[in-house]
Design a protein around this motif. Sequence first.
Motif, PDB file in Angstrom:
ATOM      1  N   ASP A   1       0.750  -1.386   0.005  1.00  0.00           N
ATOM      2  CA  ASP A   1      -0.072  -0.024  -0.107  1.00  0.00           C
ATOM      3  C   ASP A   1       0.865   1.164   0.083  1.00  0.00           C
ATOM      4  O   ASP A   1       0.666   2.289   1.030  1.00  0.00           O
ATOM      5  CB  ASP A   1      -0.809  -0.022   1.160  1.00  0.00           C
ATOM      6  N   LEU A   2       1.806   1.123  -0.894  1.00  0.00           N
ATOM      7  CA  LEU A   2       2.978   2.608  -1.019  1.00  0.00           C
ATOM      8  C   LEU A   2       2.415   3.138  -2.333  1.00  0.00           C
ATOM      9  O   LEU A   2       2.293   2.246  -3.301  1.00  0.00           O
ATOM     10  CB  LEU A   2       4.185   1.932  -1.086  1.00  0.00           C
TER      11      LEU A   2
ATOM     12  N   THR B   1      10.939   7.317  -1.214  1.00  0.00           N
ATOM     13  CA  THR B   1      11.337   7.843   0.037  1.00  0.00           C
ATOM     14  C   THR B   1      11.846   7.028   1.057  1.00  0.00           C
ATOM     15  O   THR B   1      12.945   7.153   1.671  1.00  0.00           O
ATOM     16  CB  THR B   1      10.206   8.700   0.760  1.00  0.00           C
ATOM     17  N   MET B   2      11.251   5.702   1.254  1.00  0.00           N
ATOM     18  CA  MET B   2      11.818   4.796   2.149  1.00  0.00           C
ATOM     19  C   MET B   2      12.668   4.059   1.537  1.00  0.00           C
ATOM     20  O   MET B   2      13.877   3.814   2.296  1.00  0.00           O
ATOM     21  CB  MET B   2      10.529   3.656   2.320  1.00  0.00           C
ATOM     22  N   ALA B   3      12.950   3.805   0.273  1.00  0.00           N
ATOM     23  CA  ALA B   3      13.958   3.219  -0.202  1.00  0.00           C
ATOM     24  C   ALA B   3      15.482   4.216  -0.248  1.00  0.00           C
ATOM     25  O   ALA B   3      16.531   3.480   0.021  1.00  0.00           O
ATOM     26  CB  ALA B   3      13.934   2.953  -1.897  1.00  0.00           C
TER      27      ALA B   3
ATOM     28  N   LYS C   1      12.466  14.534  15.023  1.00  0.00           N
ATOM     29  CA  LYS C   1      11.467  15.711  15.805  1.00  0.00           C
ATOM     30  C   LYS C   1      10.163  15.232  15.037  1.00  0.00           C
ATOM     31  O   LYS C   1       8.973  15.608  15.473  1.00  0.00           O
ATOM     32  CB  LYS C   1      11.919  17.020  15.206  1.00  0.00           C
ATOM     33  N   ASN C   2      10.057  14.521  13.917  1.00  0.00           N
ATOM     34  CA  ASN C   2       8.890  14.439  13.185  1.00  0.00           C
ATOM     35  C   ASN C   2       8.487  13.007  13.044  1.00  0.00           C
ATOM     36  O   ASN C   2       9.291  12.063  12.612  1.00  0.00           O
ATOM     37  CB  ASN C   2       8.794  15.109  11.765  1.00  0.00           C
ATOM     38  N   GLN C   3       7.165  12.492  13.081  1.00  0.00           N
ATOM     39  CA  GLN C   3       7.081  10.962  12.966  1.00  0.00           C
ATOM     40  C   GLN C   3       6.727  10.808  11.554  1.00  0.00           C
ATOM     41  O   GLN C   3       6.413  11.571  10.795  1.00  0.00           O
ATOM     42  CB  GLN C   3       5.664  10.552  13.988  1.00  0.00           C
ATOM     43  N   GLY C   4       6.921   9.572  11.091  1.00  0.00           N
ATOM     44  CA  GLY C   4       6.426   9.266   9.782  1.00  0.00           C
ATOM     45  C   GLY C   4       7.634   9.532   8.911  1.00  0.00           C
ATOM     46  O   GLY C   4       8.791   9.734   9.201  1.00  0.00           O
ATOM     47  N   LEU C   5       7.533   9.075   7.645  1.00  0.00           N
ATOM     48  CA  LEU C   5       8.415   9.297   6.596  1.00  0.00           C
ATOM     49  C   LEU C   5       8.616  10.803   6.329  1.00  0.00           C
ATOM     50  O   LEU C   5       7.741  11.660   6.763  1.00  0.00           O
ATOM     51  CB  LEU C   5       7.872   8.821   5.252  1.00  0.00           C
ATOM     52  N   PRO C   6      10.002  11.447   6.039  1.00  0.00           N
ATOM     53  CA  PRO C   6      10.138  12.549   5.625  1.00  0.00           C
ATOM     54  C   PRO C   6       9.240  13.182   4.241  1.00  0.00           C
ATOM     55  O   PRO C   6       8.516  12.218   3.850  1.00  0.00           O
ATOM     56  CB  PRO C   6      11.752  12.737   5.370  1.00  0.00           C
ATOM     57  N   PRO C   7       9.139  14.338   4.102  1.00  0.00           N
ATOM     58  CA  PRO C   7       8.530  14.667   2.947  1.00  0.00           C
ATOM     59  C   PRO C   7       8.565  14.081   1.754  1.00  0.00           C
ATOM     60  O   PRO C   7       7.573  13.948   0.770  1.00  0.00           O
ATOM     61  CB  PRO C   7       8.510  16.242   2.930  1.00  0.00           C
ATOM     62  N   GLY C   8       9.894  13.607   1.308  1.00  0.00           N
ATOM     63  CA  GLY C   8      10.270  12.833   0.002  1.00  0.00           C
ATOM     64  C   GLY C   8      11.486  12.108   0.399  1.00  0.00           C
ATOM     65  O   GLY C   8      12.284  12.292   1.480  1.00  0.00           O
TER      66      GLY C   8
ATOM     67  N   ALA D   1      17.821  11.231  -1.298  1.00  0.00           N
ATOM     68  CA  ALA D   1      18.946  10.497  -2.076  1.00  0.00           C
ATOM     69  C   ALA D   1      18.068   9.412  -3.323  1.00  0.00           C
ATOM     70  O   ALA D   1      17.237   9.226  -3.033  1.00  0.00           O
ATOM     71  CB  ALA D   1      20.030   9.974  -1.695  1.00  0.00           C
ATOM     72  N   ASN D   2      19.216   9.001  -4.435  1.00  0.00           N
ATOM     73  CA  ASN D   2      18.494   8.177  -5.375  1.00  0.00           C
ATOM     74  C   ASN D   2      18.668   6.832  -4.872  1.00  0.00           C
ATOM     75  O   ASN D   2      20.107   6.421  -4.509  1.00  0.00           O
ATOM     76  CB  ASN D   2      19.131   8.381  -6.644  1.00  0.00           C
ATOM     77  N   ALA D   3      17.798   5.748  -4.786  1.00  0.00           N
ATOM     78  CA  ALA D   3      18.065   4.623  -4.353  1.00  0.00           C
ATOM     79  C   ALA D   3      18.143   3.699  -5.497  1.00  0.00           C
ATOM     80  O   ALA D   3      17.606   3.524  -6.499  1.00  0.00           O
ATOM     81  CB  ALA D   3      16.788   3.969  -3.512  1.00  0.00           C
ATOM     82  N   GLY D   4      18.942   2.607  -5.107  1.00  0.00           N
ATOM     83  CA  GLY D   4      19.112   1.749  -6.182  1.00  0.00           C
ATOM     84  C   GLY D   4      18.252   0.569  -6.157  1.00  0.00           C
ATOM     85  O   GLY D   4      17.267   0.340  -5.206  1.00  0.00           O
ATOM     86  N   LEU D   5      18.166  -0.375  -7.024  1.00  0.00           N
ATOM     87  CA  LEU D   5      17.072  -1.398  -7.048  1.00  0.00           C
ATOM     88  C   LEU D   5      17.158  -2.324  -5.739  1.00  0.00           C
ATOM     89  O   LEU D   5      15.772  -2.718  -5.274  1.00  0.00           O
ATOM     90  CB  LEU D   5      17.447  -2.140  -8.465  1.00  0.00           C
ATOM     91  N   THR D   6      18.214  -2.597  -5.287  1.00  0.00           N
ATOM     92  CA  THR D   6      18.441  -3.510  -3.933  1.00  0.00           C
ATOM     93  C   THR D   6      17.538  -2.769  -2.870  1.00  0.00           C
ATOM     94  O   THR D   6      16.823  -3.371  -2.227  1.00  0.00           O
ATOM     95  CB  THR D   6      19.676  -3.874  -3.581  1.00  0.00           C
ATOM     96  N   SER D   7      17.601  -1.494  -2.870  1.00  0.00           N
ATOM     97  CA  SER D   7      17.089  -0.718  -1.624  1.00  0.00           C
ATOM     98  C   SER D   7      15.453  -0.687  -1.834  1.00  0.00           C
ATOM     99  O   SER D   7      14.782  -0.666  -0.925  1.00  0.00           O
ATOM    100  CB  SER D   7      17.680   0.665  -1.374  1.00  0.00           C
ATOM    101  N   ILE D   8      15.030  -0.489  -3.272  1.00  0.00           N
ATOM    102  CA  ILE D   8      13.806  -0.407  -3.532  1.00  0.00           C
ATOM    103  C   ILE D   8      13.239  -2.084  -3.235  1.00  0.00           C
ATOM    104  O   ILE D   8      11.983  -2.070  -2.546  1.00  0.00           O
ATOM    105  CB  ILE D   8      13.673  -0.175  -5.040  1.00  0.00           C
TER     106      ILE D   8
END
Length: 379
Positions: A245-246, A253-255, A317-324, A327-334
């Motif tokens: 559900d992303l 962002t998570m990656a 200081k803030n819960q949840g994911l940052p606004p965006g 950095a650029n993530a590679g396929l393994t992080s995705i």
Amino acid sequence: MSEKNNKDYIQEKLKEKHFEAKIVRRIVFTVFVLLMLALTGIIGGGYFYIKNALQPVNEEDTKTEKVEIPIGSSPTSIGRILEENGIINNGKVFRYYVKFKNESGFMAGEYELSPSMNLDEIIGFLKEGKVQQEVLFQITIPEGRQLEQIAVILENRMGLSEKEFLEKANDKDFLEKMREKYPKVITDEMFDEDVKYALEGYLFPATYPFYVENPTAEEVIDIMLQKTDEILQYDEVRIGMGNMDLTPHELLTMASLIEAEATVQTDRDYISSVFYNRLDVGMPLQTDPTVLYALGEHKERTLYEHLEVDSPYNTYKNQGLPPGPIANAGLTSIQAALKPAETEYYYFLATPDGEVLFNETLEEHNIDKNEHITSQDNG
């Protein structure tokens, strides 16, 4: 009315009803036959239409034509170009065929193509980059780089002005143009007022070939967005986003957080599990790279004073994911963002020698931190 006359009357009525029913059955049968014939005609016509579109334009015509596929061309535009040059029968069918076969990764350049080629042969040429002109140069964008770092790489390697690149990357009119081309990549979430750079994390790390001497910032960004769009169309990514559900923005962002924290390949799914476990219980993510991104500068160590920076990117200081993305993530992080390990870990710590330690409790985490990290560092 006598009994005989009454029987005759009833028999007459039954005959009339039987005759009417017979007529109705004939009408229904006729209508059914006509509908089936019409449906068969439609299906047959559609079949022959598609079959013809999939066939070579002329199997006997082996003469080649020069066909230019511009940088960043979508399957729709490629199909139109091929049809206009007489290489295929139907550009729309080409687009649907490409989508049906889940083909992607088409390369720009000037091709020598023939009307005698079938669609699979043409697709093979476009994917393998069998172009007439040679690659003039290539640019490699490593994983984990930020937009400003990418701008420096491009200026150093190809002479593209860093300022020009960053201005184009933040040009709303240009981004709206890209939204029309890549609607699954460019979304409203990128334009949130708290997002530092709309394209941060959206320029996929890869080696990009260039066939023109001085590509513009627009052309460079376009080809990188095309690669990101290609990655997001992978079955494992598309289905994974649905399962988790992303949105694409949330995934990237998570990656990017996983990419920034990972030291080796095998850690990523465990780091991912820590982040998701924290999100599930309402814990702040508390990841140092977001603080450094908020500060806008690289530091060898993140100190306690840095954690006070007032920024929506500060995940202390803030819960949840940052606004965006940061950095650029590679396929393994995705992939790790889509398939986190199943753990009960809520803490991890990278030691000076590159090992990553995972813990379920803060007490265990603090023991590892005191053992491996000086009092000025944070885990």
